[in-house]
Design an enzyme around this catalytic site. Structure first.
Site, short mmCIF file in Angstrom:
data_model
loop_
_atom_site.label_atom_id
_atom_site.label_comp_id
_atom_site.label_asym_id
_atom_site.label_seq_id
_atom_site.Cartn_x
_atom_site.Cartn_y
_atom_site.Cartn_z
N VAL A 165 149.49 44.82 -20.43
CA VAL A 165 149.14 46.17 -20.87
C VAL A 165 150.40 47.03 -21.02
O VAL A 165 150.54 47.80 -21.98
CB VAL A 165 148.15 46.82 -19.88
CG1 VAL A 165 148.02 48.32 -20.13
CG2 VAL A 165 146.78 46.14 -19.99
N GLU A 166 151.32 46.90 -20.07
CA GLU A 166 152.49 47.78 -20.08
C GLU A 166 153.48 47.42 -21.19
O GLU A 166 154.00 48.32 -21.87
CB GLU A 166 153.20 47.71 -18.72
CG GLU A 166 152.43 48.33 -17.57
CD GLU A 166 152.39 49.84 -17.64
OE1 GLU A 166 153.15 50.43 -18.42
OE2 GLU A 166 151.57 50.44 -16.91
N THR A 167 153.76 46.13 -21.37
CA THR A 167 154.88 45.76 -22.26
C THR A 167 154.60 44.55 -23.14
O THR A 167 155.54 43.98 -23.70
CB THR A 167 156.14 45.46 -21.42
OG1 THR A 167 155.89 44.32 -20.58
CG2 THR A 167 156.55 46.65 -20.57
#
Length: 373
Positions: A165-167
């Site tokens: 989700v983040e990267t």
């Protein structure tokens, strides 16, 4: 992210009785008002999940927009030196090279969590490509991930889902200089200046304990988050872990440290080994709307059932939960968020973010395809 409760007020019916001198008219029987959903006394609520102390924020002389900018910058130097024993000449040198970025301010005013409903937010993260990418990432790093999961109790798929989700599994870690992002938000975004000025000071503190980091060269998000797990400077400094014992914490690209640090962040914020995360819920037809005041899982399931909200058949249960009401693709969706759901919201305060991480983790573990939950 705290949400205001919506009070449900039942109007009082005023019944006027006409009188007649010859023959009084008997009063009519008022129609009973529908019963409001029961509200338990405070003593019936469960304890909140214990949390670490709040990260320090910068004081008013640094963040008050009424104070001239140059004075605030000098107050920041004094704050960083006095709080973290930073070298004043180095702090001034770094600030002199920091650059204001208007596009950072623009991005901060329109985060996806604030402007998109769940039906539009979910498809951003629950794609076939992201699920398949997560399964491949897990397979390529299974040994290290399973070791951390066994040590901490944080399932490997949740560590992978955070990175996804983040990267996008390390592919998109941000192109802003961290110092520019924090400088811009500390001195030109009054709404959250205390937090971001505090993070800017933490960046100098981080540079002292991790001297291999060139803080002028660090790249990250528009909010100043770094590496595969997008740790803010304070999170990096306080909860980053050396995952392989090499004496350094590299949360930018070194996978053992990234995995250990994400898991440690969850543990520090109260992750319960083996505990459930969330459950889809049904709402009784006569149930009143209920919006908890916070995401804390303090409502016993019996209380939520009395309000008309119950886990669907086959869904996991826990001692306490909070209730989410989301605008899904097929209409309203109701979810119970348990203790571990709350812990994910400490990584990002949006409940939609936490639910996206949960669903992505489940899809990675189970090999599910994208579709309605």
């Amino acid at each position: 992210m705290t949400r205001r409760a919506l009070a449900c007020l039942l109007p009082f019916a005023l019944v006027a009785c006409a009188t007649n001198a010859a023959a009084p008219t008997p009063p009519s029987t008022p129609t009973p008002a529908p019963a409001a959903a029961p509200t338990p006394p405070a003593s019936a609520l469960l304890p909140k999940v214990p949390q670490p102390p709040e990260r320090p924020v910068a004081p008013a002389p640094v963040t008050d927009p009424a104070i001239p900018r140059e004075q605030r910058i000098q107050a920041f130097v004094d704050y960083a030196v006095g709080t973290y024993q930073a070298d004043p000449a180095f702090v001034r040198s770094v600030l002199a090279q920091a650059q204001y970025q208007q596009k950072i301010i623009d991005a901060m005013t329109r985060p996806a969590e604030a402007v998109k409903p769940w039906r539009d937010y979910r498809p951003i993260f629950l794609t076939d490509a992201r699920i398949e990418g997560g399964r491949a990432f897990y397979a390529a790093n299974r040994g290290a991930l399973d070791r951390i999961a066994a040590e901490t109790g944080v399932p490997a798929e949740y560590i992978v889902a955070i990175i996804g989700v983040e990267t996008s599994y390390g592919k998109i870690t941000g192109n802003y200089r961290v110092v520019d992002a924090l400088y811009t938000l500390a001195f030109d975004y009054p709404k959250r200046a205390p937090f971001f000025a505090g993070e800017l000071a933490q960046l100098f503190a981080l540079g002292k304990v991790e001297p291999q980091l060139d803080i002028l060269a660090l790249k990250g998000s528009y909010a100043g988050a770094m590496g595969m797990g997008q740790f803010m400077p304070s999170s990096y400094r306080l909860w980053g872990k050396d995952g392989d014992g090499d004496g350094q914490r590299d949360l930018l690209t070194h996978l053992p440290d990234v995995f250990a640090s994400i898991a440690n962040y969850f543990v520090v914020h109260g992750w319960q080994r083996g505990g459930p995360v969330a459950a889809r819920a049904d709402r009784d037809a006569a149930a009143a709307d209920f919006v908890p005041e916070s995401l804390d899982p303090v409502y016993p399931l019996a209380d939520l059932a009395a309000r008309g909200y119950r886990p669907q058949a086959g869904q996991p249960t826990a001692e306490g939960a909070t209730l989410l009401s989301l605008d899904g693709e097929m209409g309203k969706e109701y979810w119970l968020g348990y203790r571990n759901f709350y812990v994910i919201t400490r990584y990002n305060r949006s409940p939609m973010y936490a639910l996206a991480v949960h669903q992505l983790a489940q899809a990675i573990r189970n090999g599910g395809a994208v579709g309605a939950p």
